[in-house]
Design a protein around this motif. Structure first.
Motif, PDB file in Angstrom:
ATOM      1  N   HIS A  55       0.807  -1.221   0.000  1.00 28.04           N
ATOM      2  CA  HIS A  55       0.000   0.000   0.000  1.00 28.04           C
ATOM      3  C   HIS A  55       0.839   1.270   0.000  1.00 28.04           C
ATOM      4  O   HIS A  55       0.401   2.335   0.423  1.00 28.04           O
ATOM      5  CB  HIS A  55      -1.037  -0.060   1.123  1.00 28.04           C
ATOM      6  CG  HIS A  55      -1.909  -1.256   0.923  1.00 28.04           C
ATOM      7  ND1 HIS A  55      -2.936  -1.262   0.008  1.00 28.04           N
ATOM      8  CD2 HIS A  55      -1.828  -2.513   1.411  1.00 28.04           C
ATOM      9  CE1 HIS A  55      -3.484  -2.479  -0.019  1.00 28.04           C
ATOM     10  NE2 HIS A  55      -2.829  -3.252   0.819  1.00 28.04           N
ATOM     11  N   ILE A  56       2.055   1.134  -0.519  1.00 28.61           N
ATOM     12  CA  ILE A  56       2.855   2.303  -0.853  1.00 28.61           C
ATOM     13  C   ILE A  56       2.227   2.941  -2.089  1.00 28.61           C
ATOM     14  O   ILE A  56       1.978   2.250  -3.078  1.00 28.61           O
ATOM     15  CB  ILE A  56       4.285   1.863  -1.231  1.00 28.61           C
ATOM     16  CG1 ILE A  56       4.924   1.090  -0.084  1.00 28.61           C
ATOM     17  CG2 ILE A  56       5.130   3.047  -1.617  1.00 28.61           C
ATOM     18  CD1 ILE A  56       6.239   0.475  -0.502  1.00 28.61           C
ATOM     19  N   PRO A  57       1.954   4.258  -2.057  1.00 31.11           N
ATOM     20  CA  PRO A  57       1.441   4.896  -3.272  1.00 31.11           C
ATOM     21  C   PRO A  57       2.555   5.012  -4.309  1.00 31.11           C
ATOM     22  O   PRO A  57       3.617   5.544  -4.003  1.00 31.11           O
ATOM     23  CB  PRO A  57       1.016   6.302  -2.807  1.00 31.11           C
ATOM     24  CG  PRO A  57       1.147   6.312  -1.312  1.00 31.11           C
ATOM     25  CD  PRO A  57       2.075   5.204  -0.932  1.00 31.11           C
ATOM     26  N   ILE A  58       2.320   4.495  -5.504  1.00 33.15           N
ATOM     27  CA  ILE A  58       3.333   4.644  -6.566  1.00 33.15           C
ATOM     28  C   ILE A  58       2.802   5.441  -7.752  1.00 33.15           C
ATOM     29  O   ILE A  58       3.570   5.934  -8.569  1.00 33.15           O
ATOM     30  CB  ILE A  58       3.887   3.277  -7.067  1.00 33.15           C
ATOM     31  CG1 ILE A  58       2.768   2.387  -7.619  1.00 33.15           C
ATOM     32  CG2 ILE A  58       4.663   2.566  -5.967  1.00 33.15           C
ATOM     33  CD1 ILE A  58       3.289   1.196  -8.429  1.00 33.15           C
ATOM     34  N   VAL A  59       1.486   5.553  -7.870  1.00 31.53           N
ATOM     35  CA  VAL A  59       0.886   6.369  -8.934  1.00 31.53           C
ATOM     36  C   VAL A  59      -0.253   7.157  -8.293  1.00 31.53           C
ATOM     37  O   VAL A  59      -1.422   6.776  -8.380  1.00 31.53           O
ATOM     38  CB  VAL A  59       0.316   5.507 -10.091  1.00 31.53           C
ATOM     39  CG1 VAL A  59      -0.089   6.407 -11.251  1.00 31.53           C
ATOM     40  CG2 VAL A  59       1.319   4.457 -10.560  1.00 31.53           C
ATOM     41  N   ASP A  60       0.105   8.248  -7.622  1.00 29.68           N
ATOM     42  CA  ASP A  60      -0.937   8.997  -6.906  1.00 29.68           C
ATOM     43  C   ASP A  60      -2.104   9.332  -7.839  1.00 29.68           C
ATOM     44  O   ASP A  60      -1.899   9.822  -8.944  1.00 29.68           O
ATOM     45  CB  ASP A  60      -0.348  10.294  -6.329  1.00 29.68           C
ATOM     46  CG  ASP A  60      -1.389  11.028  -5.506  1.00 29.68           C
ATOM     47  OD1 ASP A  60      -1.899  10.421  -4.548  1.00 29.68           O
ATOM     48  OD2 ASP A  60      -1.711  12.183  -5.833  1.00 29.68           O
ATOM     49  N   ASN A  62      -7.942   3.240  -1.476  1.00 32.03           N
ATOM     50  CA  ASN A  62      -7.162   4.340  -2.048  1.00 32.03           C
ATOM     51  C   ASN A  62      -6.912   4.103  -3.531  1.00 32.03           C
ATOM     52  O   ASN A  62      -7.315   3.081  -4.093  1.00 32.03           O
ATOM     53  CB  ASN A  62      -5.830   4.469  -1.313  1.00 32.03           C
ATOM     54  CG  ASN A  62      -6.030   4.886   0.127  1.00 32.03           C
ATOM     55  OD1 ASN A  62      -6.864   5.721   0.425  1.00 32.03           O
ATOM     56  ND2 ASN A  62      -5.258   4.285   1.029  1.00 32.03           N
ATOM     57  N   TYR A 122       5.701  -2.264 -12.643  1.00 28.84           N
ATOM     58  CA  TYR A 122       5.238  -1.557 -11.447  1.00 28.84           C
ATOM     59  C   TYR A 122       5.824  -2.164 -10.161  1.00 28.84           C
ATOM     60  O   TYR A 122       6.089  -1.453  -9.195  1.00 28.84           O
ATOM     61  CB  TYR A 122       3.709  -1.520 -11.396  1.00 28.84           C
ATOM     62  CG  TYR A 122       3.135  -0.545 -12.391  1.00 28.84           C
ATOM     63  CD1 TYR A 122       3.311   0.826 -12.213  1.00 28.84           C
ATOM     64  CD2 TYR A 122       2.448  -0.982 -13.521  1.00 28.84           C
ATOM     65  CE1 TYR A 122       2.810   1.739 -13.129  1.00 28.84           C
ATOM     66  CE2 TYR A 122       1.939  -0.075 -14.443  1.00 28.84           C
ATOM     67  CZ  TYR A 122       2.120   1.283 -14.238  1.00 28.84           C
ATOM     68  OH  TYR A 122       1.634   2.188 -15.146  1.00 28.84           O
ATOM     69  N   VAL A 141       8.895  -0.389  -9.899  1.00 29.48           N
ATOM     70  CA  VAL A 141       8.726   0.980  -9.387  1.00 29.48           C
ATOM     71  C   VAL A 141       8.642   0.944  -7.858  1.00 29.48           C
ATOM     72  O   VAL A 141       9.271   1.744  -7.155  1.00 29.48           O
ATOM     73  CB  VAL A 141       7.473   1.651  -9.999  1.00 29.48           C
ATOM     74  CG1 VAL A 141       7.200   3.002  -9.330  1.00 29.48           C
ATOM     75  CG2 VAL A 141       7.640   1.825 -11.511  1.00 29.48           C
TER      76      VAL A 141
END
Lengths: 315, 315
Positions: free
Chosen positions: B158-163, B172, B236, B239
């Motif tokens: 749940h790390i944001p990589i594409v806000d 989210n 991804y 990323v």
């Protein structure tokens, strides 16, 4: 030994200025000095640091924080703003001084300063983001500084948060730094002044004086446009925090660097809002405390000195 | 004591199945059992685990990995797939069994299994991503598992990589899980089959059979379309790794979960390519090794048992 006994000397090597301090057992600076950093001159850098150590505390442990990649053997692998590569700074200083010398990344020593003598006192899990020209950071988890295998841990400014997004000075796109640094704040202000109508005090600022600080001062002075630009940076700072808090589950997030003292009243609430909305399991955990760092520019020298004292005690 | 002496019992509580194993000093499973997880039935869950412990190793330390949020006092705060909240599982089992009981998050015990008996042996800094229905993870840094203040560390999915990007099951947008999970692979395949022309063996797969595994099998069988969908997920994943390696600077990145055994030959090279392009200071550091985890579904029970043995030895 009383608490005002000087324990160690700390030096913080930045891209423009080099700070030195004699630090006591409570983390208070008893004497300080400040010189221009010798850039592109490894011998000059060693001589400058050795001179400060001799002046402020000959025979005391010496801690040095350096803006760059520092490997666990106290070698500066790469300091882009210092124009230095593969300088065995620890070995050189030990040979010169005959004392315990500890060399670490500048963000790492700044976090250690906050942990021992600033806003991080008593915490076991702390994420620190430094917002200045760029975005840096450091992490303390389960009582340990996260330095990693090569001493390159804690590069929090280069977490991708908007893959394919804004260009970052590191060459990639979409890093946290590209959205939340002082430079990013300046760039967004310029873009929005150009692309949007709306009135703003920033339209009266001379082009070459329009920087992150000018945006912050205007925002604090009530300028709605500048406030919005700063809140946008705070929003992205919050997006970065969501990832970092999901990873580390810390009790404390510190925001330091040049922006902390002034922009924190706008940046931090914006970031906290994102954290409160998006953190995983938000109903089942407390939100971490998010506050500005306390020690400002002194965090690095204080932390470097206290780390060196720890290292001397451990040997 | 010989190496084939049974040290401890490990139990891995997933949303559908519950695995139990008697584990020896080399991390090898000597006896195993598998039952359906009692969902929404805390008393049934305690009784099932106690029964397995009694059967496989009465009087031995017991380690339990649970799919959910586990606090440091061995309480399951929230297990969404188990429909359980605030169950003091450790205390309940200790009262029942009278032995040492350790309860941790499932990803944490799986990483510990790999560290002690699998692909992570001998490493001091390891990031593990598990790719299955969702994306999970766990981290070992400076010789310590990153559990954080509330036991919620290591939520790497749940790390944001594409806000602002794709919707994630967590509510989210733009989390790593929304791009690299088995579910995301399935969704992207469905979208692209609908939106693009091009031939693919996946067009002949029954709608309800089209899942991440079907995409992987088609890709491994040479289907270019399926291969491209899987490479996108690998991109991804890379990323996400860029951020995590910038933060932790590990020597090893493990990819586990249901996808590791099959999809790794396509996912990992795609991820490594991104890492090699974008990691900070790439000319001044080695790339971490990126490999598939070794223990598959056994990692959790092995790690849980070995953690419990450690805990018993420490008391």
């Amino acid at each position: 030994m009383t608490d005002d006994h000087i324990l160690a000397v700390g030096v913080d090597v930045g891209g423009t200025k080099l700070l030195g301090a004699a630090v006591d057992a409570t983390g208070v600076i008893r004497e300080r000095t400040r010189v221009t950093t010798p850039v592109g001159d490894p011998d000059g850098l060693v001589a400058t640091i050795a001179g400060i150590a001799g002046e402020l505390g000959p025979d005391l442990p010496l801690g040095v924080g350096v803006a760059g990649i520092v490997s666990p053997d106290d070698t500066v692998r790469y300091g882009p703003n210092l124009d230095i590569r593969d300088l065995p700074l620890g070995d050189r200083l030990r040979a010169e001084l005959g004392t315990t010398v500890t060399v670490r990344n500048d963000a790492t020593v700044a976090l250690y300063g906050e942990l021992r003598a600033g806003a991080g006192r008593g915490s076991e899990h702390v994420v620190m983001l430094t917002v200045g020209t760029g975005v840096g950071g450091a992490v303390f988890t389960h009582g340990t500084l996260v330095e990693g295998r090569n001493g390159m841990g804690g590069e929090l400014g280069h977490i991708p948060i908007v893959d394919g997004g804004r260009r970052c000075p590191c060459g990639n796109r979409g890093c946290l730094e590209a959205y939340a640094s002082g430079t990013a704040i300046e760039e967004r202000a310029r873009e929005r002044l150009r692309d949007e109508d709306g009135s703003s005090a920033l339209r009266d600022v001379a082009t070459d004086a329009l920087d992150g600080k000018a945006v912050t001062l205007a925002a604090l002075d009530g300028d709605a446009f500048a406030h919005e630009v700063l809140r946008e940076a705070g929003y992205y700072l919050g997006v970065g925090m969501v990832g970092l808090v999901n990873v580390f589950d810390p009790e404390l997030v510190l925001v330091g660097g040049g922006a902390a003292a002034t922009a924190a009243p706008i940046l931090l609430p914006a970031a906290l809002e994102v954290l409160g909305d998006r953190l995983l399991g938000i109903g089942h955990r407390p939100l971490p405390t998010v506050v500005a760092a306390e020690l400002g520019d002194d965090a690095g020298v204080i932390g470097a000195a206290l780390l060196a004292d720890d290292a001397a005690g451990a040997t």
